[in-house]
Scaffold this motif. Structure first.
Motif, PDB file in Angstrom:
ATOM      1  N   TYR A   1       0.905  -1.159   0.000  1.00  0.00           N
ATOM      2  CA  TYR A   1       0.000   0.000   0.000  1.00  0.00           C
ATOM      3  C   TYR A   1       0.934   1.196   0.000  1.00  0.00           C
ATOM      4  O   TYR A   1       1.603   1.438   1.011  1.00  0.00           O
TER       5      TYR A   1
ATOM      6  N   SER B   1      -3.032  -9.938  14.708  1.00  0.00           N
ATOM      7  CA  SER B   1      -3.660  -8.858  13.973  1.00  0.00           C
ATOM      8  C   SER B   1      -2.604  -8.041  13.222  1.00  0.00           C
ATOM      9  O   SER B   1      -1.547  -7.732  13.764  1.00  0.00           O
ATOM     10  N   GLY B   2      -2.882  -7.745  11.961  1.00  0.00           N
ATOM     11  CA  GLY B   2      -1.984  -6.891  11.179  1.00  0.00           C
ATOM     12  C   GLY B   2      -0.886  -7.638  10.449  1.00  0.00           C
ATOM     13  O   GLY B   2      -0.080  -7.018   9.755  1.00  0.00           O
ATOM     14  N   CYS B   3      -0.841  -8.983  10.541  1.00  0.00           N
ATOM     15  CA  CYS B   3       0.263  -9.719   9.900  1.00  0.00           C
ATOM     16  C   CYS B   3       0.042  -9.882   8.394  1.00  0.00           C
ATOM     17  O   CYS B   3       0.944 -10.305   7.685  1.00  0.00           O
ATOM     18  N   GLY B   4      -1.173  -9.593   7.910  1.00  0.00           N
ATOM     19  CA  GLY B   4      -1.397  -9.631   6.464  1.00  0.00           C
ATOM     20  C   GLY B   4      -2.273 -10.770   5.975  1.00  0.00           C
ATOM     21  O   GLY B   4      -2.434 -10.960   4.774  1.00  0.00           O
ATOM     22  N   LYS B   5      -2.918 -11.508   6.896  1.00  0.00           N
ATOM     23  CA  LYS B   5      -3.683 -12.676   6.446  1.00  0.00           C
ATOM     24  C   LYS B   5      -4.920 -12.283   5.632  1.00  0.00           C
ATOM     25  O   LYS B   5      -5.210 -12.913   4.611  1.00  0.00           O
ATOM     26  N   THR B   6      -5.631 -11.229   6.048  1.00  0.00           N
ATOM     27  CA  THR B   6      -6.815 -10.805   5.285  1.00  0.00           C
ATOM     28  C   THR B   6      -6.389 -10.281   3.917  1.00  0.00           C
ATOM     29  O   THR B   6      -7.061 -10.524   2.909  1.00  0.00           O
ATOM     30  N   THR B   7      -5.256  -9.591   3.876  1.00  0.00           N
ATOM     31  CA  THR B   7      -4.758  -9.080   2.594  1.00  0.00           C
ATOM     32  C   THR B   7      -4.466 -10.249   1.653  1.00  0.00           C
ATOM     33  O   THR B   7      -4.831 -10.208   0.470  1.00  0.00           O
TER      34      THR B   7
ATOM     35  N   ILE C   1       3.097  -4.794   2.717  1.00  0.00           N
ATOM     36  CA  ILE C   1       2.158  -5.521   3.593  1.00  0.00           C
ATOM     37  C   ILE C   1       2.404  -7.025   3.500  1.00  0.00           C
ATOM     38  O   ILE C   1       2.348  -7.736   4.486  1.00  0.00           O
TER      39      ILE C   1
ATOM     40  N   GLU D   1     -12.335 -15.470   8.919  1.00  0.00           N
ATOM     41  CA  GLU D   1     -12.597 -15.453  10.366  1.00  0.00           C
ATOM     42  C   GLU D   1     -14.073 -15.681  10.683  1.00  0.00           C
ATOM     43  O   GLU D   1     -14.710 -14.857  11.339  1.00  0.00           O
TER      44      GLU D   1
HETATM   45  N1  LIG Z   1      -6.229   0.221   2.864  1.00  0.00           N
HETATM   46  C1  LIG Z   1      -5.069   0.117   3.535  1.00  0.00           C
HETATM   47  N2  LIG Z   1      -4.120   1.076   3.428  1.00  0.00           N
HETATM   48  C2  LIG Z   1      -2.944   0.972   4.095  1.00  0.00           C
HETATM   49  N3  LIG Z   1      -2.628  -0.058   4.923  1.00  0.00           N
HETATM   50  C3  LIG Z   1      -3.540  -1.030   5.076  1.00  0.00           C
HETATM   51  C4  LIG Z   1      -4.809  -1.000   4.407  1.00  0.00           C
HETATM   52  N4  LIG Z   1      -5.502  -2.116   4.753  1.00  0.00           N
HETATM   53  C5  LIG Z   1      -4.700  -2.802   5.614  1.00  0.00           C
HETATM   54  N5  LIG Z   1      -3.536  -2.147   5.807  1.00  0.00           N
HETATM   55  C6  LIG Z   1      -2.431  -2.602   6.655  1.00  0.00           C
HETATM   56  O1  LIG Z   1      -1.970  -3.832   6.169  1.00  0.00           O
HETATM   57  C7  LIG Z   1      -1.522  -4.657   7.259  1.00  0.00           C
HETATM   58  C8  LIG Z   1      -2.139  -6.030   7.140  1.00  0.00           C
HETATM   59  O2  LIG Z   1      -3.539  -5.920   7.290  1.00  0.00           O
HETATM   60  P1  LIG Z   1      -4.471  -7.206   7.259  1.00  0.00           P
HETATM   61  O3  LIG Z   1      -5.889  -6.735   7.425  1.00  0.00           O
HETATM   62  O4  LIG Z   1      -4.152  -8.037   6.088  1.00  0.00           O
HETATM   63  O5  LIG Z   1      -3.995  -7.950   8.569  1.00  0.00           O
HETATM   64  P2  LIG Z   1      -4.672  -9.176   9.317  1.00  0.00           P
HETATM   65  O6  LIG Z   1      -3.567 -10.096   9.658  1.00  0.00           O
HETATM   66  O7  LIG Z   1      -5.780  -9.728   8.529  1.00  0.00           O
HETATM   67  O8  LIG Z   1      -5.204  -8.481  10.631  1.00  0.00           O
HETATM   68  P3  LIG Z   1      -6.646  -8.623  11.363  1.00  0.00           P
HETATM   69  O9  LIG Z   1      -6.652  -9.972  12.010  1.00  0.00           O
HETATM   70  O10 LIG Z   1      -6.620  -7.506  12.355  1.00  0.00           O
HETATM   71  O11 LIG Z   1      -7.695  -8.458  10.303  1.00  0.00           O
HETATM   72  C9  LIG Z   1      -1.867  -3.926   8.541  1.00  0.00           C
HETATM   73  O12 LIG Z   1      -0.704  -3.304   9.035  1.00  0.00           O
HETATM   74  C10 LIG Z   1      -2.864  -2.885   8.080  1.00  0.00           C
HETATM   75  O13 LIG Z   1      -2.755  -1.730   8.880  1.00  0.00           O
END
Ligand SMILES: Nc1ncnc2c1ncn2[C@@H]1O[C@H](COP(=O)(O)OP(=O)(O)OP(=O)(O)O)[C@@H](O)[C@H]1O
Length: 374
Positions: A20, A45-51, A25, A173
């Motif tokens: 991003y 949380s925030g490790c990137g799994k949803t991405t 990410i 999730e």
């Molecule tokens: N639209 C965006 N713009 C910038 N950074 C983003 C955006 N969406 C997510 N991020 C960042 O990308 C990183 C990974 O986010 P992601 O949602 O993939 O994590 P996650 O492991 O699924 O966390 P969670 O369990 O909290 O959903 C995080 O640091 C988040 O802040």
């Protein structure tokens, strides 16, 4: 429709990066998922799994690298190739299931077919009934979601994800907003359903016990990378790093030091064991819960003070601090309740200890060789 060969991976990610702006990410994601298997993306949380799930779904495009599904490249940054979600033949199950409250069970399930268009009413009804039969809910087809139990609602969400006969189901999730008791009962049901329907699935969760219960393979993620990808059994037996062992709550990580031909807890006064694997004067080890037991001080137990204790399942999980090794906490299961401040003796079974060699992945051979406790 794309048909996946049983011998080919259904999903393959090669050197996938996602940014991003300036923020990286996902950083170099590689994995393969075979047909009929469930991969869990597990991490804090925030490790990137949803991405990563969104990249697979086609809701995001990789900045570098490529993804293929069923043998077809669906995204390739170098070739500027990108297939949108509706062309990827995937089903999704969301948090809280996202069922329409004003529609019946059957109407909820047939919704994706109506959205897709081009499928006649009779065909929609046949497919809807077949999806409901697969999850055992055909008798409830006319009910509203609010008239179903949580487990039944989950099955409606899965039937809806199955109705278009996708080659992969993505779970985002699905149990995270439920209270702990309900989650624990539903995870078993979900694991059974995924296995009995022979689904190929990617399942995002931050709950290690959920991943351990239902996944064939678990990708442990941290800081945008997969730090270990292995079966639940391998993760338990051979976590690659102390951090992974800690995240999976496999036991207590402690630092040991080598003095006068024995291993000691750092700063400890009582020798734990003579000999043992030795790569340097210090070592990090994992003490699984089963490795620490109660033992009378008079019979050679390490003196320790009870810090806290709570009941879990069929025993008390007790945290103690060895009196002669300040700052170190050990955990053990006790059949009887112990109170904070109680003085007890503990013993550490060297055969169950897992040694980490300077962060290098542990192996079976790094289990402590036969030794006698001192
Ligand atoms: N639209 C965006 N713009 C910038 N950074 C983003 C955006 N969406 C997510 N991020 C960042 O990308 C990183 C990974 O986010 P992601 O949602 O993939 O994590 P996650 O492991 O699924 O966390 P969670 O369990 O909290 O959903 C995080 O640091 C988040 O802040």
């Amino acid at each position: 429709m794309m048909i996946a060969s049983p011998s080919l991976p259904t999903i393959r990610a090669s050197a996938v990066k996602f940014r991003y702006g300036d923020a990286t990410i996902l950083d170099g994601i590689d994995f393969e998922l075979m047909r009929g298997k469930t991969l869990s993306l597990l991490g804090p949380s925030g490790c990137g799994k949803t991405t990563l799930l969104r990249l697979i779904a086609g809701l995001l495009a990789p900045s570098e690298g490529s993804l293929s599904i069923g043998g077809e490249i669906v995204a390739d940054a170098a070739q500027n190739k990108f297939l949108p979600p509706e062309k990827r033949n995937l089903g999704m199950v969301f948090q809280d299931y996202a069922l329409w409250p004003h529609l019946s069970v059957a109407e909820n399930v047939s919704f994706p077919l109506e959205m897709r268009g081009g499928i006649g009413k009779a065909e929609r009804e046949t497919r809807t009934l077949s999806a409901l039969q697969r999850v055992g809910l055909e008798a409830m087809r006319d009910r509203r979601p609010s008239d179903l139990s949580g487990g039944q609602q989950q099955r409606v969400a899965i039937a809806r994800a199955l109705v278009a006969e996708p080659q992969i189901i993505l779970f985002d999730e699905p149990l995270s907003n439920l209270d702990r008791e309900l989650r624990e009962s539903m995870v078993g049901e979900l694991a059974h359903l995924i296995a009995s329907l022979d689904l190929t699935a990617v399942y995002v969760t931050h709950d290690h016990s959920e991943a351990m219960t239902l996944a064939d393979e678990i990708a442990v993620m941290r800081g945008g990378q997969i730090v270990q990808l292995a079966s639940p059994d391998t993760l338990i037996e051979r976590p690659a790093t102390p951090e992974i062992a800690e995240f999976l709550r496999l036991g207590t990580i402690v630092d040991l030091e080598w003095r006068s031909s024995h291993w000691y807890l750092i700063g400890g006064e009582e020798a734990l064991w003579p000999g043992g694997p030795r790569h340097s004067a210090k070592a990090k080890v994992l003490l699984p819960l089963r490795s620490v037991t109660l033992r009378e001080i008079s019979a050679g137990g390490l003196p320790a003070i009870v810090l806290r204790s709570h009941f879990r399942g069929d025993a008390h999980l007790v945290t103690v601090q060895p009196t002669n090794a300040q700052g170190i906490e050990l955990q053990l299961l006790s059949p009887t309740r112990l109170k904070p401040g109680d003085m007890i003796g503990v013993s550490i079974d060297p055969q169950s200890v897992l040694w980490f060699d300077g962060g290098v992945p542990a192996s079976r051979s790094s289990r402590t060789p036969a030794l006698e406790p001192v």
